[in-house]
Motif scaffolding. Structure first.
Motif, short mmCIF file in Angstrom:
data_model
loop_
_atom_site.label_atom_id
_atom_site.label_comp_id
_atom_site.label_asym_id
_atom_site.label_seq_id
_atom_site.Cartn_x
_atom_site.Cartn_y
_atom_site.Cartn_z
N GLN A 35 0.83 -1.21 0.00
CA GLN A 35 0.00 0.00 0.00
C GLN A 35 0.87 1.26 0.00
O GLN A 35 0.56 2.24 -0.69
CB GLN A 35 -0.94 -0.01 1.21
N THR A 36 1.96 1.22 0.75
CA THR A 36 2.85 2.37 0.78
C THR A 36 3.47 2.61 -0.58
O THR A 36 3.49 3.74 -1.09
CB THR A 36 3.96 2.14 1.82
N PHE A 37 3.97 1.54 -1.21
CA PHE A 37 4.55 1.69 -2.54
C PHE A 37 3.49 2.09 -3.56
O PHE A 37 3.77 2.84 -4.50
CB PHE A 37 5.23 0.39 -2.95
N GLY A 38 2.28 1.59 -3.36
CA GLY A 38 1.20 1.96 -4.27
C GLY A 38 0.95 3.46 -4.28
O GLY A 38 0.64 4.04 -5.33
N GLN A 39 1.10 4.11 -3.14
CA GLN A 39 0.95 5.56 -3.09
C GLN A 39 2.01 6.24 -3.96
O GLN A 39 1.72 7.23 -4.64
CB GLN A 39 1.07 6.05 -1.65
N SER A 40 3.23 5.71 -3.94
CA SER A 40 4.30 6.26 -4.77
C SER A 40 3.95 6.12 -6.25
O SER A 40 4.14 7.06 -7.03
CB SER A 40 5.62 5.54 -4.45
N LEU A 41 3.43 4.96 -6.64
CA LEU A 41 3.07 4.75 -8.04
C LEU A 41 1.92 5.65 -8.46
O LEU A 41 1.90 6.17 -9.59
CB LEU A 41 2.70 3.28 -8.26
N GLU A 42 0.95 5.85 -7.58
CA GLU A 42 -0.19 6.69 -7.93
C GLU A 42 0.23 8.14 -8.12
O GLU A 42 -0.32 8.86 -8.96
CB GLU A 42 -1.29 6.55 -6.88
N ARG A 43 1.20 8.59 -7.37
CA ARG A 43 1.71 9.94 -7.58
C ARG A 43 2.36 10.08 -8.95
O ARG A 43 2.36 11.15 -9.55
CB ARG A 43 2.73 10.30 -6.49
N LEU A 44 2.89 8.98 -9.47
CA LEU A 44 3.50 8.99 -10.80
C LEU A 44 2.47 8.85 -11.91
O LEU A 44 2.83 8.88 -13.09
CB LEU A 44 4.52 7.86 -10.91
N GLY A 45 1.21 8.66 -11.55
CA GLY A 45 0.16 8.54 -12.56
C GLY A 45 -0.37 7.14 -12.77
O GLY A 45 -1.28 6.94 -13.58
N PHE A 46 0.19 6.15 -12.08
CA PHE A 46 -0.30 4.78 -12.21
C PHE A 46 -1.58 4.59 -11.38
O PHE A 46 -1.79 5.28 -10.39
CB PHE A 46 0.75 3.77 -11.76
N ARG A 47 -2.40 3.64 -11.81
CA ARG A 47 -3.62 3.31 -11.09
C ARG A 47 -3.72 1.80 -10.92
O ARG A 47 -3.41 1.05 -11.84
CB ARG A 47 -4.85 3.80 -11.87
N PRO A 48 -4.17 1.34 -9.74
CA PRO A 48 -4.39 -0.11 -9.57
C PRO A 48 -5.61 -0.52 -10.38
O PRO A 48 -6.69 0.05 -10.23
CB PRO A 48 -4.63 -0.26 -8.07
N VAL A 49 -5.43 -1.49 -11.27
CA VAL A 49 -6.53 -1.88 -12.17
C VAL A 49 -6.98 -3.33 -11.98
O VAL A 49 -8.07 -3.68 -12.44
CB VAL A 49 -6.13 -1.65 -13.64
N ALA A 50 -6.17 -4.17 -11.31
CA ALA A 50 -6.56 -5.58 -11.17
C ALA A 50 -5.80 -6.22 -10.02
O ALA A 50 -4.70 -5.79 -9.65
CB ALA A 50 -6.30 -6.34 -12.47
N ARG A 51 -6.42 -7.28 -9.47
CA ARG A 51 -5.81 -8.07 -8.40
C ARG A 51 -5.57 -9.49 -8.90
O ARG A 51 -6.38 -10.03 -9.66
CB ARG A 51 -6.71 -8.12 -7.16
N HIS A 52 -4.48 -10.08 -8.43
CA HIS A 52 -4.20 -11.47 -8.80
C HIS A 52 -5.25 -12.40 -8.20
O HIS A 52 -5.80 -12.16 -7.12
CB HIS A 52 -2.81 -11.86 -8.31
#
Length: 294
Positions: A35-52
């Motif tokens: 979740q912490t790393f996900g915040q970093s990616l979202e700031r770069l413009g990435f979005r979570p789109v799917a779960r394994h």
């Protein structure tokens, strides 16, 4: 299929590009704090789109770029790092099985995969350190994510790329006197070619840069400075991911408004147009921006 989309399976192999390599399909990070790393990616413009389907793994996307965040704990493997670390890169090829067999014949070390029900068996070899290199040929309308991942409801599965960002390349740290070995590894297995010593991108000119035969991927090899590492053996690993964009200052400004911090280079102002480096933090590792090669 649109006229601008090129399916790697339709690309013809060439002696200079025997795998019909077409760049990066996904990059994988391993972390105990997704979740912490996900915040970093979202700031770069990435979005979570799917779960394994069966593991603690999330797929982030923007534009044509896919980043997999792997927080699955395997009791047979070392503990996951708190700060996200590059664990794998998947290369787009025309025929994954053929590419895998070819690199094995050339001396690559294959990796066994443990596949659960409803999962794909994606061929992979050993990369630098503990990293893996995958081969993927399902990159069109029906992709690997349609099998292994479940879309997150209400989320746009194809978020636009911020500032036209795309995967540019990877930076790899290598041990002392290992440059020739790694150049041969990427040249013989994948067809990479060494660029002239004065041909660099971005603001960090150290090391050697290799260009993929498809012209869409660059691999930078950096040796330690003579007095940088007290350990004579030295660790070898993938250090960071680089993105290309058409206008570096504009993209830096946009990302800055989104909360991304950048290191200030002590170089000429012109370097700011060539590239930029984000500042690593508790949220995640550093990323690099590079002006799109002409």
């Amino acid at each position: 299929m649109t006229a601008t989309h090129v399916d790697p399976r339709e690309a013809l192999a060439h002696p200079d590009n025997p795998l019909a390599l077409q760049g990066i399909e996904f990059v994988e990070y391993a972390t105990a704090k997704p979740q912490t790393f996900g915040q970093s990616l979202e700031r770069l413009g990435f979005r979570p789109v799917a779960r394994h389907r069966s593991r603690e793994v999330l797929l982030y996307r923007q534009g044509d770029m896919n980043i997999i965040v792997n927080a699955h704990r395997d009791p047979e493997q070392p503990p996951l790092p708190d700060t996200a670390a590059l664990a794998a890169v998947a290369l787009r090829v025309r025929d994954a099985g053929r590419a895998y067999r070819r690199v094995l014949e050339l001396g690559a070390w294959g990796l066994p995969t443990r596949v659960e029900v409803m999962e794909l068996n994606i061929p992979a070899i050993h990369g630098v350190g503990d990293s893996r290199i995958y081969f993927v040929d399902r990159c069109g309308d029906f992709s690997i994510y349609d099998v292994d991942f479940i879309p997150i409801p209400t989320v746009d599965p194809r978020p636009a790329a911020l500032g036209g960002l795309r995967f540019f390349g990877l930076v790899q740290y290598i041990g002392p006197d290992r440059m020739a070995d790694w150049i041969a590894f990427y040249r013989e297995l994948f067809g990479f070619a060494e660029l002239p010593a004065d041909h660099h991108f971005g603001v960090l000119p150290r090391g050697c840069i290799l260009a993929s035969p498809c012209g869409r991927l660059y691999w930078q090899l950096i040796e330690p400075a003579p007095d940088a590492w007290p350990d004579p053996a030295g660790d070898e690993y993938l250090e960071r991911l680089a993105f290309a964009c058409a206008d570096v200052p504009a993209t830096v400004a946009e990302l800055g408004r989104r909360g991304v911090d950048f290191a200030r280079p002590a170089a000429a102002a012109q370097d700011a147009r060539l590239g930029a480096l984000t500042t690593p933090s508790d949220l995640g590792p550093a990323f690099e921006l590079v002006r799109e090669p002409r």
